[in-house]
Design a protein around this motif. Sequence first.
Motif, PDB file in Angstrom:
ATOM      1  N   THR A 113       0.833  -1.208   0.000  1.00 48.55           N
ATOM      2  CA  THR A 113       0.000   0.000   0.000  1.00 48.55           C
ATOM      3  C   THR A 113       0.863   1.252   0.000  1.00 48.55           C
ATOM      4  OG1 THR A 113      -0.055   0.031   2.416  1.00 48.55           O
ATOM      5  CG2 THR A 113      -1.802  -1.197   1.285  1.00 48.55           C
ATOM      6  N   PHE A 114       2.161   1.071   0.287  1.00 44.00           N
ATOM      7  CA  PHE A 114       3.131   2.184   0.350  1.00 44.00           C
ATOM      8  C   PHE A 114       2.674   3.246   1.363  1.00 44.00           C
ATOM      9  CE2 PHE A 114       3.721   0.143  -3.729  1.00 44.00           C
ATOM     10  CZ  PHE A 114       5.100   0.038  -3.823  1.00 44.00           C
ATOM     11  N   ASP A 115       2.107   2.781   2.432  1.00 36.77           N
ATOM     12  CA  ASP A 115       1.622   3.673   3.473  1.00 36.77           C
ATOM     13  C   ASP A 115       2.662   3.776   4.584  1.00 36.77           C
ATOM     14  OD1 ASP A 115       0.086   5.283   5.051  1.00 36.77           O
ATOM     15  OD2 ASP A 115      -1.217   3.676   5.795  1.00 36.77           O
ATOM     16  N   PHE A 116       3.750   4.480   4.289  1.00 31.15           N
ATOM     17  CA  PHE A 116       4.840   4.655   5.244  1.00 31.15           C
ATOM     18  C   PHE A 116       5.633   5.888   4.826  1.00 31.15           C
ATOM     19  CE2 PHE A 116       5.832   1.244   2.170  1.00 31.15           C
ATOM     20  CZ  PHE A 116       6.843   1.857   1.432  1.00 31.15           C
ATOM     21  N   PRO A 121       6.185   8.947  -2.924  1.00 31.67           N
ATOM     22  CA  PRO A 121       7.075   8.999  -4.095  1.00 31.67           C
ATOM     23  C   PRO A 121       7.564   7.611  -4.520  1.00 31.67           C
ATOM     24  CG  PRO A 121       8.184   9.881  -2.139  1.00 31.67           C
ATOM     25  CD  PRO A 121       6.745   9.717  -1.792  1.00 31.67           C
ATOM     26  N   LEU A 122       7.733   6.710  -3.555  1.00 28.34           N
ATOM     27  CA  LEU A 122       8.147   5.351  -3.921  1.00 28.34           C
ATOM     28  C   LEU A 122       7.033   4.642  -4.683  1.00 28.34           C
ATOM     29  CD1 LEU A 122      10.290   3.155  -3.769  1.00 28.34           C
ATOM     30  CD2 LEU A 122       9.328   2.447  -1.568  1.00 28.34           C
ATOM     31  N   ARG A 123       5.785   4.866  -4.279  1.00 30.81           N
ATOM     32  CA  ARG A 123       4.649   4.272  -4.991  1.00 30.81           C
ATOM     33  C   ARG A 123       4.608   4.764  -6.439  1.00 30.81           C
ATOM     34  NH1 ARG A 123       0.702   6.620  -2.452  1.00 30.81           N
ATOM     35  NH2 ARG A 123       0.321   8.134  -4.108  1.00 30.81           N
ATOM     36  N   LEU A 146      19.937 -15.345 -10.674  1.00 24.81           N
ATOM     37  CA  LEU A 146      18.808 -14.587 -10.140  1.00 24.81           C
ATOM     38  C   LEU A 146      18.841 -13.149 -10.638  1.00 24.81           C
ATOM     39  CD1 LEU A 146      16.416 -14.832  -8.097  1.00 24.81           C
ATOM     40  CD2 LEU A 146      17.982 -13.926  -6.366  1.00 24.81           C
ATOM     41  N   LEU A 147      17.701 -12.696 -11.159  1.00 20.74           N
ATOM     42  CA  LEU A 147      17.508 -11.297 -11.527  1.00 20.74           C
ATOM     43  C   LEU A 147      16.706 -10.626 -10.425  1.00 20.74           C
ATOM     44  CD1 LEU A 147      16.463 -11.795 -15.281  1.00 20.74           C
ATOM     45  CD2 LEU A 147      18.730 -11.128 -14.430  1.00 20.74           C
ATOM     46  N   VAL A 148      17.250  -9.557  -9.858  1.00 16.66           N
ATOM     47  CA  VAL A 148      16.585  -8.859  -8.764  1.00 16.66           C
ATOM     48  C   VAL A 148      15.942  -7.589  -9.294  1.00 16.66           C
ATOM     49  CG1 VAL A 148      16.857  -7.796  -6.494  1.00 16.66           C
ATOM     50  CG2 VAL A 148      18.224  -9.804  -7.105  1.00 16.66           C
ATOM     51  N   THR A 149      14.671  -7.402  -8.973  1.00 17.64           N
ATOM     52  CA  THR A 149      13.911  -6.231  -9.398  1.00 17.64           C
ATOM     53  C   THR A 149      13.062  -5.738  -8.224  1.00 17.64           C
ATOM     54  OG1 THR A 149      12.010  -7.556 -10.130  1.00 17.64           O
ATOM     55  CG2 THR A 149      13.758  -7.157 -11.747  1.00 17.64           C
ATOM     56  N   GLY A 150      12.440  -4.579  -8.379  1.00 18.24           N
ATOM     57  CA  GLY A 150      11.516  -4.091  -7.368  1.00 18.24           C
ATOM     58  C   GLY A 150      12.014  -2.847  -6.655  1.00 18.24           C
ATOM     59  N   VAL A 151      11.627  -2.699  -5.412  1.00 20.54           N
ATOM     60  CA  VAL A 151      11.948  -1.509  -4.620  1.00 20.54           C
ATOM     61  C   VAL A 151      12.410  -1.943  -3.225  1.00 20.54           C
ATOM     62  CG1 VAL A 151      10.293  -0.077  -5.868  1.00 20.54           C
ATOM     63  CG2 VAL A 151       9.532  -1.301  -3.840  1.00 20.54           C
ATOM     64  N   SER A 152      13.170  -1.117  -2.602  1.00 15.50           N
ATOM     65  CA  SER A 152      13.763   0.126  -3.052  1.00 15.50           C
ATOM     66  C   SER A 152      15.227  -0.136  -3.398  1.00 15.50           C
ATOM     67  CB  SER A 152      13.630   1.157  -1.935  1.00 15.50           C
ATOM     68  OG  SER A 152      14.204   2.377  -2.273  1.00 15.50           O
ATOM     69  N   ASP A 176      16.407  -0.734 -14.900  1.00 14.07           N
ATOM     70  CA  ASP A 176      15.163  -0.048 -15.230  1.00 14.07           C
ATOM     71  C   ASP A 176      13.931  -0.792 -14.717  1.00 14.07           C
ATOM     72  OD1 ASP A 176      15.679  -2.080 -17.011  1.00 14.07           O
ATOM     73  OD2 ASP A 176      15.097  -0.981 -18.803  1.00 14.07           O
ATOM     74  N   CYS A 177      14.151  -1.795 -13.834  1.00 17.81           N
ATOM     75  CA  CYS A 177      13.045  -2.473 -13.164  1.00 17.81           C
ATOM     76  C   CYS A 177      13.200  -2.403 -11.648  1.00 17.81           C
ATOM     77  CB  CYS A 177      12.960  -3.932 -13.617  1.00 17.81           C
ATOM     78  SG  CYS A 177      12.370  -4.142 -15.312  1.00 17.81           S
ATOM     79  N   VAL A 178      14.012  -1.465 -11.196  1.00 16.99           N
ATOM     80  CA  VAL A 178      14.102  -1.155  -9.768  1.00 16.99           C
ATOM     81  C   VAL A 178      13.851   0.340  -9.604  1.00 16.99           C
ATOM     82  CG1 VAL A 178      15.669  -3.045  -9.193  1.00 16.99           C
ATOM     83  CG2 VAL A 178      16.613  -0.834  -9.874  1.00 16.99           C
ATOM     84  N   ALA A 179      13.439   0.741  -8.409  1.00 16.47           N
ATOM     85  CA  ALA A 179      13.099   2.144  -8.192  1.00 16.47           C
ATOM     86  C   ALA A 179      13.307   2.506  -6.733  1.00 16.47           C
ATOM     87  CB  ALA A 179      11.646   2.416  -8.604  1.00 16.47           C
TER      88      ALA A 179
END
Length: 263
Positions: A95-98, A103-105, A196-202, A226-229
């Motif tokens: 939910t990115f409620d933190f 901005p991360l969402r 292993l390919l690692v993607t996602g946040v943060s 380009d698949c991490v943020a």
Amino acid sequence: MANDMLSKRPARRARIVARHRPKWQRIVCDVRMRAAPRMRVMPAQASVCSHASHAYAAITPPDRNRPPSPTRHASGTDPPMTATPALLIVDMISTFDFPRGAPLRRAAIDIAPRLARLKRRVREQGGMCLYANDNTGAWRSDFAALVTLARASKAEPILDHLEPQPDDALILKPRHSAFHQTALHFILESRGIRRLLVTGVSTEACVLATALDARMLEIDVAVVADCVAASSAQRHRDGLSVLRHCDFPVVRASAALAVFDRG
């Protein structure tokens, strides 16, 4: 003669006591004496050792009851190595409620379509896809509940692209790294996956921690840039800079599946 008989009584008593001890105590004592034949054990120490050994025996299952090693098939051979790398998606179901969550969402929503395309390519080549996610339900919910919560939040656009599929592996993690106190390493080894390919946040936090743990476990790991943020462009750049400085392969999604085939 009387003195000789008196001197033999303690030894005879010790033999009788030893004969009636449970087998595990006799083994423990035997190992203890072989390991330190010159060590003197006082009566109080012996009592403590006996209680400790009893407690250890009570909580430790016998070897015959332990499950087989996850890295071996029932035939006793190592599982075949999988050439296609697995895709790990870190903390995208949220939910990115933190703090700094908004901005991360937004950054996660931006990378979701590209990450979905990479996931589709991995699946087409027979690769495994795994989701590792913080448990925002305080360990009173499962992964399906997290998906439901994310669907009901402003992060719903992410689920439109990346909702887990029935054959995806779903992992709840307690801290930053997807490997820390989770079944991730077990799953990868049992499937013969060493890439292993690692993607996602943060980028600078959970992605970085996961990549470091993967290297420690001798897994070939690459981060898909380009698949991490991150919650800011600066944090994203800083995270990628640390990864590159540590000689991790940092690649774009278009070249991700071929990264481990380079000489």
